[in-house]
Write a protein that holds these residues in place. Structure first.
Motif, PDB file in Angstrom:
ATOM      1  N   HIS A  30       0.844  -1.185   0.000  1.00  0.00           N
ATOM      2  CA  HIS A  30       0.000   0.000   0.000  1.00  0.00           C
ATOM      3  C   HIS A  30       0.891   1.251   0.000  1.00  0.00           C
ATOM      4  O   HIS A  30       1.312   1.715   1.058  1.00  0.00           O
ATOM      5  CB  HIS A  30      -0.921   0.021   1.225  1.00  0.00           C
ATOM      6  CG  HIS A  30      -1.964  -1.039   1.210  1.00  0.00           C
ATOM      7  ND1 HIS A  30      -1.674  -2.378   1.394  1.00  0.00           N
ATOM      8  CD2 HIS A  30      -3.315  -0.967   1.029  1.00  0.00           C
ATOM      9  CE1 HIS A  30      -2.793  -3.080   1.337  1.00  0.00           C
ATOM     10  NE2 HIS A  30      -3.791  -2.253   1.112  1.00  0.00           N
ATOM     11  N   PRO A  31       1.203   1.792  -1.168  1.00  0.00           N
ATOM     12  CA  PRO A  31       2.090   2.962  -1.255  1.00  0.00           C
ATOM     13  C   PRO A  31       1.573   4.151  -0.450  1.00  0.00           C
ATOM     14  O   PRO A  31       0.385   4.270  -0.167  1.00  0.00           O
ATOM     15  CB  PRO A  31       2.109   3.266  -2.753  1.00  0.00           C
ATOM     16  CG  PRO A  31       1.835   1.956  -3.408  1.00  0.00           C
ATOM     17  CD  PRO A  31       0.843   1.283  -2.510  1.00  0.00           C
ATOM     18  N   GLU A  32       2.492   5.045  -0.124  1.00  0.00           N
ATOM     19  CA  GLU A  32       2.221   6.122   0.827  1.00  0.00           C
ATOM     20  C   GLU A  32       1.525   7.341   0.223  1.00  0.00           C
ATOM     21  O   GLU A  32       1.194   8.281   0.947  1.00  0.00           O
ATOM     22  CB  GLU A  32       3.545   6.584   1.475  1.00  0.00           C
ATOM     23  CG  GLU A  32       4.291   5.520   2.248  1.00  0.00           C
ATOM     24  CD  GLU A  32       5.220   4.691   1.383  1.00  0.00           C
ATOM     25  OE1 GLU A  32       6.004   3.918   1.950  1.00  0.00           O
ATOM     26  OE2 GLU A  32       5.160   4.812   0.129  1.00  0.00           O
ATOM     27  N   ARG A  33       1.296   7.362  -1.083  1.00  0.00           N
ATOM     28  CA  ARG A  33       0.752   8.561  -1.718  1.00  0.00           C
ATOM     29  C   ARG A  33      -0.516   9.097  -1.031  1.00  0.00           C
ATOM     30  O   ARG A  33      -0.600  10.307  -0.777  1.00  0.00           O
ATOM     31  CB  ARG A  33       0.464   8.277  -3.198  1.00  0.00           C
ATOM     32  CG  ARG A  33      -0.125   9.487  -3.967  1.00  0.00           C
ATOM     33  CD  ARG A  33       0.955  10.424  -4.421  1.00  0.00           C
ATOM     34  NE  ARG A  33       0.422  11.727  -4.824  1.00  0.00           N
ATOM     35  CZ  ARG A  33       1.096  12.598  -5.556  1.00  0.00           C
ATOM     36  NH1 ARG A  33       2.312  12.303  -5.991  1.00  0.00           N
ATOM     37  NH2 ARG A  33       0.584  13.770  -5.848  1.00  0.00           N
ATOM     38  N   PRO A  34      -1.498   8.275  -0.696  1.00  0.00           N
ATOM     39  CA  PRO A  34      -2.682   8.828  -0.025  1.00  0.00           C
ATOM     40  C   PRO A  34      -2.354   9.506   1.303  1.00  0.00           C
ATOM     41  O   PRO A  34      -2.933  10.546   1.632  1.00  0.00           O
ATOM     42  CB  PRO A  34      -3.586   7.607   0.170  1.00  0.00           C
ATOM     43  CG  PRO A  34      -3.172   6.647  -0.905  1.00  0.00           C
ATOM     44  CD  PRO A  34      -1.696   6.842  -1.023  1.00  0.00           C
ATOM     45  N   ALA A  35      -1.439   8.945   2.069  1.00  0.00           N
ATOM     46  CA  ALA A  35      -1.050   9.562   3.341  1.00  0.00           C
ATOM     47  C   ALA A  35      -0.269  10.847   3.104  1.00  0.00           C
ATOM     48  O   ALA A  35      -0.443  11.837   3.829  1.00  0.00           O
ATOM     49  CB  ALA A  35      -0.228   8.583   4.176  1.00  0.00           C
ATOM     50  N   ALA A  36       0.607  10.849   2.095  1.00  0.00           N
ATOM     51  CA  ALA A  36       1.377  12.062   1.778  1.00  0.00           C
ATOM     52  C   ALA A  36       0.437  13.192   1.369  1.00  0.00           C
ATOM     53  O   ALA A  36       0.634  14.356   1.746  1.00  0.00           O
ATOM     54  CB  ALA A  36       2.382  11.768   0.664  1.00  0.00           C
ATOM     55  N   GLU A  37      -0.608  12.864   0.604  1.00  0.00           N
ATOM     56  CA  GLU A  37      -1.579  13.880   0.201  1.00  0.00           C
ATOM     57  C   GLU A  37      -2.382  14.371   1.403  1.00  0.00           C
ATOM     58  O   GLU A  37      -2.685  15.571   1.513  1.00  0.00           O
ATOM     59  CB  GLU A  37      -2.506  13.305  -0.870  1.00  0.00           C
ATOM     60  CG  GLU A  37      -1.804  13.046  -2.192  1.00  0.00           C
ATOM     61  CD  GLU A  37      -2.716  12.411  -3.227  1.00  0.00           C
ATOM     62  OE1 GLU A  37      -3.822  11.948  -2.840  1.00  0.00           O
ATOM     63  OE2 GLU A  37      -2.330  12.363  -4.412  1.00  0.00           O
TER      64      GLU A  37
END
Length: 434
Positions: A30-37
């Motif tokens: 589960h890559p971190e992109r949603p959390a980074a956004e």
């Protein structure tokens, strides 16, 4: 709930952590992109600009810089990782990715490793932005990806490809430090991480002639590899008293009056209570076999057998460890690195350390800050290569009976809400005086 203008860091820190846990960032699925956004949105809500950088599709980090009162001073870096290790839901008493708040705790994967520090940092800088406060010097915020897999698509990538974002920072704070260990009603030790072991994940390989399992065979790769792995796994490396370990033992002896001899740390362990397991892992180099792979059929002797060894070395002792591994493995065993990273150590002194200790004492009169060496690893390994002094300082006052170290990568990971609120108060004081 208070209005946005009145909301304090203490008001929102638990909810921020809960929301962040609910964004599943299990590495590597589960890559971190949603959390980074999500982090970027929380910063933007209070007028803090940020940028999102990707090392690979979805492997995203959020970086921001907050201007301080004195731009001539070197900035402070606060870094935290957004990824977590996986969790098997059937083993937990709660949904590990629900961010449930109950019984005075925030539960879920990442609650202590290390979305708690991410949430505390966000809570403090959001309150400062809402109220117009500025830090004494610039603060660089780095919410990064991939720490749980060694940081090659996170902090390492950022340092290699965007060093200018951090190169002027003089000190950094992050995870696995600043937590309390209760000795008695009048003394709580707060362990500040000033050093951590290096790591070498090794692949050992034995090769030989394949053959039929029914025959007498004097070149069996499984036998050769198993013997090498057994020797390595059974070896006990000598105790080594590093500078950080010596300072820790000296400070604990002075503060507690316990009969601790810094030159005999093994004998000190029974006196350390809940710290014994954590400190015990830092007395020596270690090498633990973790994986084995060989063969494809019950009656075929394979031509190749492989094993994985997790080695951790004290600062300055990597060469000694690898030489011993080669000696124990013996002839005919090939060794290669799957992943390697450096050991880190800095001294426990200076204005930044004084500010940590003062902030802790202001919120807990029984607080005494002491340095320690961590057996695991953090993104400090990457940022230290830029000349930044790195410390583990994610302050938490913990219940005396909480087995904190067991919660890292453990089942039912959780952090006390009042510990988070304590943490934001300490961080507020520290950042105001650092």
């Amino acid at each position: 709930m208070n209005s946005a203008a009145q909301t304090t860091a203490e008001d929102e820190v638990a909810d921020l952590l809960s929301d962040l846990i609910a964004i599943n960032t299990s590495n590597p699925t589960h890559p971190e992109r949603p959390a980074a956004e999500w982090v970027a949105e929380k910063l933007a809500e209070v007028g803090i600009e940020s940028q999102i950088l990707e090392a690979a599709p979805g492997r995203a980090s959020t970086i921001a810089r907050i201007s301080g009162e004195d731009s001539s001073r070197a900035p402070l870096l606060i870094h935290g990782h957004l990824d977590v290790v996986p969790a098997e839901a059937s083993e937990w008493s709660v949904d590990p990715f629900a961010g449930e708040i109950r019984d005075g705790y925030v539960w879920g994967r990442g609650a202590v490793d290390m979305k708690d520090m991410d949430a505390m940092t966000l809570a403090v800088v959001r309150e400062w932005a809402r109220t117009g406060r500025r830090p004494p010097r610039d603060i660089v915020l780095a919410f990064v990806s991939d720490e749980e897999a060694g940081g090659t698509q996170g902090a390492h990538w950022l340092v290699d490809n965007h060093p200018g974002l951090f190169a002027d920072c003089s000190e950094a704070i992050s995870e696995v430090g600043g937590f309390s260990v209760t000795m008695n009603n009048d003394l709580r030790l707060y362990l500040i991480q000033t050093a951590e072991k290096g790591l070498g994940w090794l692949r050992l390989r034995a090769q030989g002639r394949p053959g039929h399992g029914s025959m007498i065979h004097d070149d069996n790769t499984v036998t050769k590899l198993a013997a090498a792995v057994s020797r390595i796994g059974a070896h006990e490396f000598p105790i080594t008293v590093t500078d950080t370990l010596r300072r820790f033992l000296e400070d604990v002896a002075k503060l507690t009056g316990l009969p601790i001899d810094p030159d005999d740390p093994q004998a000190a362990l029974p006196h350390l209570g809940g710290m014994a397991r954590m400190i015990g892992a830092t007395l020596r180099n270690t090498a633990n076999p973790t994986m084995l792979s060989a063969g494809y059929k019950a009656n075929v002797i394979p031509s190749t057998a492989e094993a994985t060894i997790d080695t951790r070395f004290l600062p300055g002792f990597e060469d000694e460890l690898m030489a011993k591994i080669d000696e124990l493995a013996g002839p005919g065993i090939e060794r290669e690195f799957i992943h390697r990273d450096i050991a880190v150590e800095t001294s426990f002194d200076g204005a930044v350390v004084d500010a940590m200790a003062a902030a802790l004492r202001a919120e807990d009169p029984a607080a005494q800050a002491v340095p320690y060496l961590m057996s695991g690893g953090t993104d400090a390994k990457s940022f230290s290569t830029l000349g930044i002094r790195c410390f583990g300082f994610a302050p938490l006052r913990l219940p005396p009976d909480l087995d904190f170290s067991a919660l890292f990568h453990g089942i039912d990971e959780r952090v006390p809400v009042d510990g988070l609120q304590f943490g934001v108060r300490v961080l507020d004081r520290f950042l105001s005086n650092s």
